[in-house]
Design a protein around this motif. Structure first.
Motif, mmCIF file in Angstrom:
data_model
loop_
_atom_site.group_PDB
_atom_site.id
_atom_site.type_symbol
_atom_site.label_atom_id
_atom_site.label_comp_id
_atom_site.label_asym_id
_atom_site.label_seq_id
_atom_site.Cartn_x
_atom_site.Cartn_y
_atom_site.Cartn_z
ATOM 1 N N PRO A 12 23.978 -17.108 -3.818
ATOM 2 C CA PRO A 12 23.797 -17.985 -2.658
ATOM 3 C C PRO A 12 22.927 -17.385 -1.555
ATOM 4 O O PRO A 12 22.340 -18.117 -0.768
ATOM 5 C CB PRO A 12 25.222 -18.232 -2.167
ATOM 6 N N SER A 13 22.798 -16.074 -1.496
ATOM 7 C CA SER A 13 21.976 -15.478 -0.442
ATOM 8 C C SER A 13 20.483 -15.616 -0.738
ATOM 9 O O SER A 13 19.672 -15.682 0.188
ATOM 10 C CB SER A 13 22.354 -14.014 -0.214
ATOM 11 N N THR A 14 20.105 -15.690 -2.016
ATOM 12 C CA THR A 14 18.691 -15.823 -2.375
ATOM 13 C C THR A 14 18.373 -17.180 -2.985
ATOM 14 O O THR A 14 17.199 -17.557 -3.052
ATOM 15 C CB THR A 14 18.280 -14.743 -3.393
ATOM 16 N N GLY A 15 19.399 -17.878 -3.483
ATOM 17 C CA GLY A 15 19.175 -19.154 -4.157
ATOM 18 C C GLY A 15 18.708 -18.998 -5.594
ATOM 19 O O GLY A 15 18.309 -19.966 -6.231
ATOM 20 N N ASP A 27 27.776 -11.617 -3.777
ATOM 21 C CA ASP A 27 26.582 -12.458 -3.746
ATOM 22 C C ASP A 27 26.375 -13.126 -5.101
ATOM 23 O O ASP A 27 25.240 -13.323 -5.543
ATOM 24 C CB ASP A 27 25.338 -11.630 -3.402
ATOM 25 N N ARG A 28 27.474 -13.487 -5.754
ATOM 26 C CA ARG A 28 27.350 -14.048 -7.097
ATOM 27 C C ARG A 28 28.399 -15.138 -7.290
ATOM 28 O O ARG A 28 29.575 -14.914 -7.045
ATOM 29 C CB ARG A 28 27.532 -12.932 -8.122
ATOM 30 N N MET A 29 27.961 -16.312 -7.685
ATOM 31 C CA MET A 29 28.877 -17.396 -8.040
ATOM 32 C C MET A 29 28.761 -17.603 -9.548
ATOM 33 O O MET A 29 27.677 -17.668 -10.097
ATOM 34 C CB MET A 29 28.511 -18.684 -7.302
ATOM 35 N N GLY A 40 23.563 -25.753 -9.781
ATOM 36 C CA GLY A 40 24.335 -26.707 -8.991
ATOM 37 C C GLY A 40 25.602 -26.120 -8.399
ATOM 38 O O GLY A 40 26.497 -26.862 -7.984
ATOM 39 N N ALA A 41 25.688 -24.801 -8.332
ATOM 40 C CA ALA A 41 26.910 -24.136 -7.872
ATOM 41 C C ALA A 41 27.301 -24.533 -6.454
ATOM 42 O O ALA A 41 28.476 -24.794 -6.185
ATOM 43 C CB ALA A 41 26.754 -22.618 -7.970
ATOM 44 N N LEU A 42 26.343 -24.588 -5.540
ATOM 45 C CA LEU A 42 26.682 -24.927 -4.152
ATOM 46 C C LEU A 42 27.158 -26.370 -4.030
ATOM 47 O O LEU A 42 28.106 -26.648 -3.291
ATOM 48 C CB LEU A 42 25.481 -24.682 -3.230
ATOM 49 N N GLU A 43 26.519 -27.282 -4.748
ATOM 50 C CA GLU A 43 26.945 -28.680 -4.706
ATOM 51 C C GLU A 43 28.348 -28.833 -5.293
ATOM 52 O O GLU A 43 29.175 -29.559 -4.762
ATOM 53 C CB GLU A 43 25.960 -29.577 -5.465
#
Length: 73
Positions: A12-15, A27-29, A40-43
């Motif tokens: 999420p920090s770099t997209g 910094d890992r999903m 689509g992790a953030l959505e």
């Protein structure tokens, strides 16, 4: 079941979407099975948070106050 180094992750920090565990855990999903799922992790997280918030709000609605609380102000 695939090893974690073949799974997909979202940073999420770099997209960025990567295959395998790159970067630190904070910094890992993931892991996700496909690159599209990772992208689509953030959505997905936002939808799950909205559903959990709605459930919490519904759980907080206890209806009418107890009879002994009607006179309290």
């Amino acid at each position: 079941m695939e090893p974690d180094d073949l799974k997909w992750y979202f940073d999420p920090s770099t997209g960025e979407v990567t295959q395998g565990k790159e970067g630190s855990w904070d910094d890992r999903m993931g892991p996700y099975d496909t690159r599209e799922e990772a992208a689509g992790a953030l959505e997905r997280a936002a939808a799950r948070n909205a559903a959990a918030d709605a459930e919490d709000e519904a759980d907080d609605d206890w209806g009418e106050p107890a009879s002994w609380e009607h006179d309290k102000k």
